[in-house]
Design a protein around this motif. Structure first.
Motif, PDB file in Angstrom:
ATOM      1  N   GLU A 186      -3.024   9.187   0.761  1.00 42.42           N
ATOM      2  CA  GLU A 186      -2.453   8.187  -0.177  1.00 42.42           C
ATOM      3  C   GLU A 186      -1.372   8.938  -1.127  1.00 42.42           C
ATOM      4  O   GLU A 186      -1.630   9.440  -1.876  1.00 42.42           O
ATOM      5  CB  GLU A 186      -3.418   7.479  -1.091  1.00 42.42           C
ATOM      6  N   GLU A 389      -8.525   5.516   6.593  1.00 41.46           N
ATOM      7  CA  GLU A 389      -7.422   5.948   5.676  1.00 41.46           C
ATOM      8  C   GLU A 389      -7.056   4.596   5.058  1.00 41.46           C
ATOM      9  O   GLU A 389      -6.524   4.442   4.013  1.00 41.46           O
ATOM     10  CB  GLU A 389      -6.120   6.464   6.447  1.00 41.46           C
ATOM     11  N   ARG A 393      -6.978   3.570   0.872  1.00 40.18           N
ATOM     12  CA  ARG A 393      -5.638   3.196   0.144  1.00 40.18           C
ATOM     13  C   ARG A 393      -5.824   1.580   0.000  1.00 40.18           C
ATOM     14  O   ARG A 393      -5.357   1.563  -1.202  1.00 40.18           O
ATOM     15  CB  ARG A 393      -4.479   2.995   1.482  1.00 40.18           C
ATOM     16  N   HIS A 396      -7.719   2.433  -3.404  1.00 44.12           N
ATOM     17  CA  HIS A 396      -6.783   2.945  -4.303  1.00 44.12           C
ATOM     18  C   HIS A 396      -6.109   2.050  -5.208  1.00 44.12           C
ATOM     19  O   HIS A 396      -5.780   2.017  -6.522  1.00 44.12           O
ATOM     20  CB  HIS A 396      -5.834   3.921  -3.778  1.00 44.12           C
ATOM     21  N   ASP A 397      -5.439   1.029  -4.190  1.00 43.26           N
ATOM     22  CA  ASP A 397      -4.539  -0.177  -4.921  1.00 43.26           C
ATOM     23  C   ASP A 397      -5.469  -1.067  -5.672  1.00 43.26           C
ATOM     24  O   ASP A 397      -5.002  -1.468  -7.041  1.00 43.26           O
ATOM     25  CB  ASP A 397      -4.341  -0.787  -3.617  1.00 43.26           C
ATOM     26  N   ASP A 402      -2.778   4.117  -8.859  1.00 44.66           N
ATOM     27  CA  ASP A 402      -1.440   4.726  -8.903  1.00 44.66           C
ATOM     28  C   ASP A 402      -0.839   4.249 -10.166  1.00 44.66           C
ATOM     29  O   ASP A 402       0.241   4.923 -10.517  1.00 44.66           O
ATOM     30  CB  ASP A 402      -0.648   4.358  -7.885  1.00 44.66           C
TER      31      ASP A 402
END
Ligand code: ADP
Ligand code: ASP
Ligand code: MG
Length: 403
Positions: A186, A389, A393, A396-397, A402
């Motif tokens: 990421e 993967e 991601r 993570h979102d 982020d």
């Protein structure tokens, strides 16, 4: 200050990279610090040696594997020392044995029992930079060379830092710190300024190989000031791994980890009698196999299904162990196309709805969750490897890591 520095495989991957490491060490020495540098084998070297052994045997003697694998880090330590000497710096390389690292007899995954720092202290007092071959020791009983498990040079560094009471232990690698997830998966991952020992331990144990899990455990136990940073950009400050109370801001979720090195063992139609789980898992433990996630589902007719995960590297040994339970189950199978994604955060202890958010994030991507396990500060899920993967991601979102 006395600094223990560790340089991983990529950092010493070529002769030029070893020269670059020499430059980093020279600068720290010129700044007036004492240096013990621990080095890994050049990148790819340990895997190559394992392949050589597998050319002859699927289950080579662990004793011989240690003899073989320990050679990689010895090469690097000598080369780095030679490079430093040539540039007028007093340096001396040491094998694990010379550095006084004593272990138990568990070849290929030996535990450090004690460190005799006499040789290292003497060499420092004589003005030397010490270059220790990581990942290895010598058995207390047999006086044979042993290795500490994959990624074990991190453990060498932390254990030495603890034993010799160094001021800091800096782990130099190819990323400039600990990120919210593997930045190779990421790119939006964010670097953390600090992370607690407990969270780092979970991330490392759950697949974030940026630090070896046992090294983090040892750092916590011995209160070592541990820093993760890059040998490619040594001027950039890294991430400090420290006590929870030293961290002011505690996000609910600190990071996401991915582990592709697990396989799932399924036992179907197991006779559901008291003691059956104990018999199976005792046999696996006796074979030194680290069983991770376990689920038992109720079947019909007094039968049950048992699913669990083990490290891929233990597959062959596991098959041997399981062969004795053939009669106990209708079928035993192995699935090596799974992976484990985990979310980690100390803030989870005091928040609700953390797990449901993870499940929704995966559901939105149509990813089926096979096994779930939770603890106070982590949630792990087994899914199909092809979604690995994507899942990282999506998670993570979902937790806005982020931001
Ligand atoms: P070394 O050879 O120096 O020991 P490793 O390859 O063992 O280095 O570990 C560094 C790698 O760890 C990075 O290249 C990165 O891809 C990976 N990694 C996984 N999770 C993380 C994370 N949360 N933060 C930073 N790096 C991570
Ligand atoms: N060379 C060993 C490995 O590849 C140890 C290490 O690099 O830490 O696992
Ligand atoms: Mg490593």
């Amino acid at each position: 200050m006395l600094k223990v520095l560790k340089f991983g495989g990529t950092s010493v991957g070529t002769l030029e990279r070893i020269q670059n490491v020499a430059e980093i060490i020279k600068k720290i020495k010129d700044d007036g610090h004492d240096v013990i540098a621990v080095v890994s084998a050049m990148s790819g070297e340990t895997n190559k040696l394992i392949e050589y052994a597998e050319h002859y045997s699927k289950t080579p003697s662990e004793r011989e594997m240690d003899m073989l694998l320990s050679s990689g880090e010895r090469v690097t330590s000598a080369l780095l020392s030679i490079a430093l000497n040539e540039q007028g710096y007093k340096a001396t390389s040491m094998s694990g044995r010379e550095a006084g690292i004593y272990t138990n007899n568990s070849h290929t995954k030996a535990r450090i029992e004690e460190i005799d720092t006499t040789n290292m202290k003497n060499a420092i007092n004589e003005g030397n930079i010490i270059i220790v071959a990581g990942f290895q020791g010598v058995t207390l009983e047999g006086h044979r060379v042993s290795t500490l498990g994959r990624g074990g040079s991190d453990l060498t560094a932390v254990a030495i830092a603890g034993a010799i009471q160094a001021d800091v232990c800096e782990i130099y690698t190819d990323v400039d710190g600990i990120y919210t997830t593997d930045p190779r998966i990421e790119p939006k991952a964010k670097k953390l300024e600090k992370i607690s020992y407990d969270e780092m331990l979970e991330l490392a144990s759950l697949g974030a190989k940026v630090l070896q899990n046992r090294s983090v455990e040892m750092a916590k136990k011995l209160n070592v000031n541990l820093v993760s940073r890059s040998s490619f950009t040594p001027e950039v400050e890294g991430t400090l791994i420290t006590k929870e109370e030293n961290i002011m801001e505690k996000p609910v979720v600190s990071g996401i980890a991915l582990d592709k090195n697990q396989i799932r063992v399924g036992m179907y139609g197991v006779i559901d009698r008291p003691g059956i789980a104990s018999t199976i898992f005792t046999a696996l433990a006796d074979a030194n196999i680290n069983v991770d996630m376990i689920v038992q589902t109720r079947g019909a007719d007094g039968k049950t299904d048992l699913d669990f995960t083990i490290p891929r590297t233990d597959w062959e040994v596991c098959k041997k162990v399981m062969s004795q339970f053939k009669e106990e189950a209708e079928k035993i199978d192995y699935n090596d196309t799974i992976c484990k994604v985990s979310i980690v955060g100390v803030g989870m202890k005091s928040h609700t709805g953390v797990a449901s958010k993870a499940f929704s994030a995966l559901a939105n991507e149509n990813i089926n969750i096979r096994i779930i396990s939770t603890s106070e500060i982590k949630i792990s899920m087994i899914i199909e490897e092809k979604y690995a993967e994507l899942a990282v991601r999506a998670l993570h979102d979902a937790y806005d890591l982020d931001k």
